[in-house]
Design a protein around this motif. Structure first.
Motif, short mmCIF file in Angstrom:
data_model
loop_
_atom_site.label_atom_id
_atom_site.label_comp_id
_atom_site.label_asym_id
_atom_site.label_seq_id
_atom_site.Cartn_x
_atom_site.Cartn_y
_atom_site.Cartn_z
N GLY A 126 0.78 -1.23 0.00
CA GLY A 126 0.00 0.00 0.00
C GLY A 126 0.81 1.27 0.00
O GLY A 126 0.33 2.32 0.44
N ILE A 127 2.04 1.22 -0.51
CA ILE A 127 2.89 2.42 -0.46
C ILE A 127 2.99 3.15 -1.80
O ILE A 127 3.48 4.27 -1.85
N LEU A 128 2.50 2.52 -2.87
CA LEU A 128 2.70 3.13 -4.19
C LEU A 128 1.86 4.38 -4.39
O LEU A 128 2.25 5.28 -5.14
N ASP A 129 0.71 4.47 -3.72
CA ASP A 129 -0.12 5.67 -3.87
C ASP A 129 0.63 6.92 -3.45
O ASP A 129 0.36 8.02 -3.93
N ARG A 130 1.58 6.77 -2.55
CA ARG A 130 2.35 7.92 -2.09
C ARG A 130 3.30 8.44 -3.17
O ARG A 130 3.80 9.55 -3.07
N PHE A 131 3.56 7.61 -4.17
CA PHE A 131 4.48 8.00 -5.24
C PHE A 131 3.75 8.42 -6.52
O PHE A 131 4.38 8.62 -7.55
N ALA A 132 2.41 8.55 -6.44
CA ALA A 132 1.64 8.89 -7.65
C ALA A 132 2.08 10.25 -8.21
O ALA A 132 2.20 10.41 -9.43
N ASP A 133 2.32 11.23 -7.34
CA ASP A 133 2.76 12.54 -7.81
C ASP A 133 4.12 12.45 -8.49
O ASP A 133 4.37 13.12 -9.50
N PHE A 134 5.01 11.63 -7.91
CA PHE A 134 6.33 11.45 -8.51
C PHE A 134 6.22 10.80 -9.89
O PHE A 134 6.89 11.20 -10.84
N LEU A 135 5.33 9.80 -10.00
CA LEU A 135 5.15 9.13 -11.28
C LEU A 135 4.57 10.08 -12.32
O LEU A 135 4.93 10.02 -13.50
N THR A 136 3.67 10.95 -11.88
CA THR A 136 3.10 11.94 -12.80
C THR A 136 4.18 12.90 -13.27
O THR A 136 4.25 13.25 -14.45
N LEU A 137 5.04 13.36 -12.34
CA LEU A 137 6.13 14.24 -12.71
C LEU A 137 7.10 13.55 -13.66
O LEU A 137 7.57 14.15 -14.63
N LEU A 138 7.37 12.28 -13.40
CA LEU A 138 8.26 11.52 -14.27
C LEU A 138 7.69 11.44 -15.68
O LEU A 138 8.43 11.46 -16.67
N GLY A 139 6.36 11.37 -15.78
CA GLY A 139 5.71 11.31 -17.08
C GLY A 139 5.95 12.55 -17.92
O GLY A 139 5.88 12.51 -19.15
N VAL A 140 6.26 13.69 -17.27
CA VAL A 140 6.54 14.92 -18.00
C VAL A 140 7.83 14.79 -18.80
O VAL A 140 8.05 15.49 -19.79
N ALA A 141 8.70 13.86 -18.38
CA ALA A 141 9.97 13.67 -19.09
C ALA A 141 9.79 12.92 -20.40
O ALA A 141 10.69 12.92 -21.24
N PHE A 142 8.65 12.28 -20.61
CA PHE A 142 8.47 11.45 -21.80
C PHE A 142 8.20 12.22 -23.10
O PHE A 142 8.78 11.89 -24.14
N PRO A 143 7.32 13.23 -23.11
CA PRO A 143 7.01 13.90 -24.40
C PRO A 143 8.22 14.41 -25.17
O PRO A 143 8.27 14.22 -26.39
#
Length: 471
Positions: free
Chosen positions: A329-346
């Motif tokens: 149950g710890i991954l929800d805490r990293f959702a913002d980090f994963l969203t920010l990481l997604g900015v690196a893809f485009p």
């Protein structure tokens, strides 16, 4: 290598996919649809419907889809021509070996995180529907079930798509009709949005931004296509259906219930059918999360440590780790980090398209080796200009509020790379010899087994070369 194949297939993780292992466009389109549809698309449609009238939401879905389709087609064409996944292609499409390892790591971290989050969502649904086990146990069971599908590569994922995608469509149709039958559809289409209003630009940003990360890993999928025309057909059909069918259903449900939480409404109103919608949608998205994550890790290990590891082995490890993290149950805490990481893809898309179609600094190397089914003998170790462009484009996407952030970063990366290329500033620093250079691709029959593969599509068979410690 025999031991590794006993538990899965490597699926051409670091080599070109041979002609005999390609699939008909409809099989790949079905996977594309499954990748872009699901619970998240339902939520996106509901978000649009809560803040927009029906037709504004329709145009937001249309414009966002067109943006994603254009990027996916161009990157997908690179994939089908070269038969290589995104992280490996990056070595000769502007990023060099260092840059490609960073891309592989970013893809792996992002997608395995979303794999765990999707597993946790499905586990909650299973715990409510079936009971028997608590949600953490279901997280592990669901994650390992997806891992078992991904273990055997594109072929088993293809069979999973033929089961889960039609089932998902039927279930979505059932739950949507069950809820909407009590309403006047004409009135819903003409009604004002129930929540705070969203502009067309904001809606388009939500649609394009939510799917653009998937566009970057398009070569992971299109390397199994047969032609450029197949890539175009598959992309238009898969993405359009995914956006419109599920997205517009979410829009109508939001107008009907006057709420953006249509997932909870669907599940509570139709019980087990709504729960299966969540599970089926998550399964088809999650197999691609895990599959592309595994490809990224394989490329990262080979680029950084010079060791070739089997994709199936990496898949087992990542699937287990993602499942256990979901159970904890710890991954929800990293959702913002994963969203920010997604900015690196485009920006990755902008650079790859600019290099392959305009600047062509290393395209000749790819084309020369393609004729023999091998990889170029060398790759630039790193490309300073590209890393600067990537960083600046990331900042543009993150901090510039005007327009569509994801598109701003893509366009900036494309233009900046072309300008630097024309000025002669796109240069590799250092030369790395590719470990698989000169080794022709093998005909992995377990991947090539497809009912829609014609016998006329054949290439001369060349014995597979030994390619590493665990393959």
């Amino acid at each position: 290598m025999a031991a590794a194949r006993a538990v899965g297939v490597d699926d051409h993780a670091l080599t070109r996919v041979p002609t005999t292992a390609r699939y008909g466009w409809w099989s790949v389109a079905l996977q594309r649809f499954g990748q872009i549809s699901g619970l998240s698309q339902f939520v996106l449609g509901a978000t649009l419907g809560f803040g927009m009238d029906f037709w504004t939401a329709f145009w937001a879905l249309t414009l966002g889809s067109v943006i994603v389709e254009v990027l996916s087609i161009f990157i997908g064409i690179i994939g089908v021509r070269e038969g290589l996944p995104t992280s490996v292609l990056a070595r000769w499409t502007g990023f060099g070996r260092v840059g490609s390892s960073l891309i592989g790591l970013a893809i792996a971290l992002s997608l395995i995180g979303w794999f765990g989050i999707q597993s946790a969502i499905s586990a909650d649904a299973l715990a409510g529907l079936v009971g028997v086990f608590p949600a953490p146990v279901w997280s592990v069971l669901f994650g390992l079930g997806v891992t078992a599908v991904v273990l055997w590569g594109f072929g088993s994922m293809n069979w999973a798509a033929y089961i889960t995608v039609p089932a998902f469509l039927l279930l979505v149709g059932w739950s949507t009709v069950h809820e909407l039958v009590r309403y006047d559809i004409g009135h819903l289409v003409a009604s004002a949005p129930p929540g705070p209003q969203l502009s067309l630009v904001q809606g388009t940003t939500l649609v394009a931004g939510g799917a653009i990360a998937g566009a970057i890993i398009t070569p992971d999928m299109t390397r199994f296509n047969r032609s450029t025309a197949d890539v175009v057909k598959q992309t238009v059909v898969g993405i359009s259906l995914g956006e419109y069918v599920v997205g517009l259903a979410g829009v109508l449900l939001a107008h009907a219930t006057r709420s953006a939480d249509v997932t909870a409404i669907a599940v509570s109103s139709v019980g087990w059918v709504g729960t299966l919608v969540v599970i089926m949608g998550a399964l088809k998205i999650n197999d691609w999360n895990l599959y592309s994550s595994g490809l990224g890790v394989v490329n990262f290990i080979e680029s950084v440590f010079g060791r070739k590891v089997n994709r199936a082995t990496v898949t087992v490890v990542l699937g287990l780790v993602g499942s256990l993290l979901a159970a904890a149950g710890i991954l929800d805490r990293f959702a913002d980090f994963l969203t920010l990481l997604g900015v690196a893809f485009p920006p990755i898309a902008g650079v790859m398209i600019a290099e392959y179609f305009v600047v062509k600094r290393w395209r000749g190397d790819l084309e020369a080796s393609r004729a023999s089914g091998t990889l170029p003998a060398t790759a630039p170790t790193w490309v300073p200009a590209t890393l600067v462009v990537w960083l600046l484009a990331f900042c543009v996407g993150e901090f510039v509020d005007w327009g569509l952030p994801s598109i701003n970063s893509v366009v900036f990366a494309f233009v900046a790379y072309v300008v630097l290329g024309r000025l002669g500033l796109v240069r590799g620093v250092g030369v790395s010899r590719d470990m698989g250079a000169g080794a022709p691709v093998s005909d992995e029959s377990e991947v090539a087994a497809s009912d829609d593969t014609p016998a006329s599509l054949t290439v001369p068979h060349v014995p597979a070369a030994s390619s590493g410690t665990s393959r």
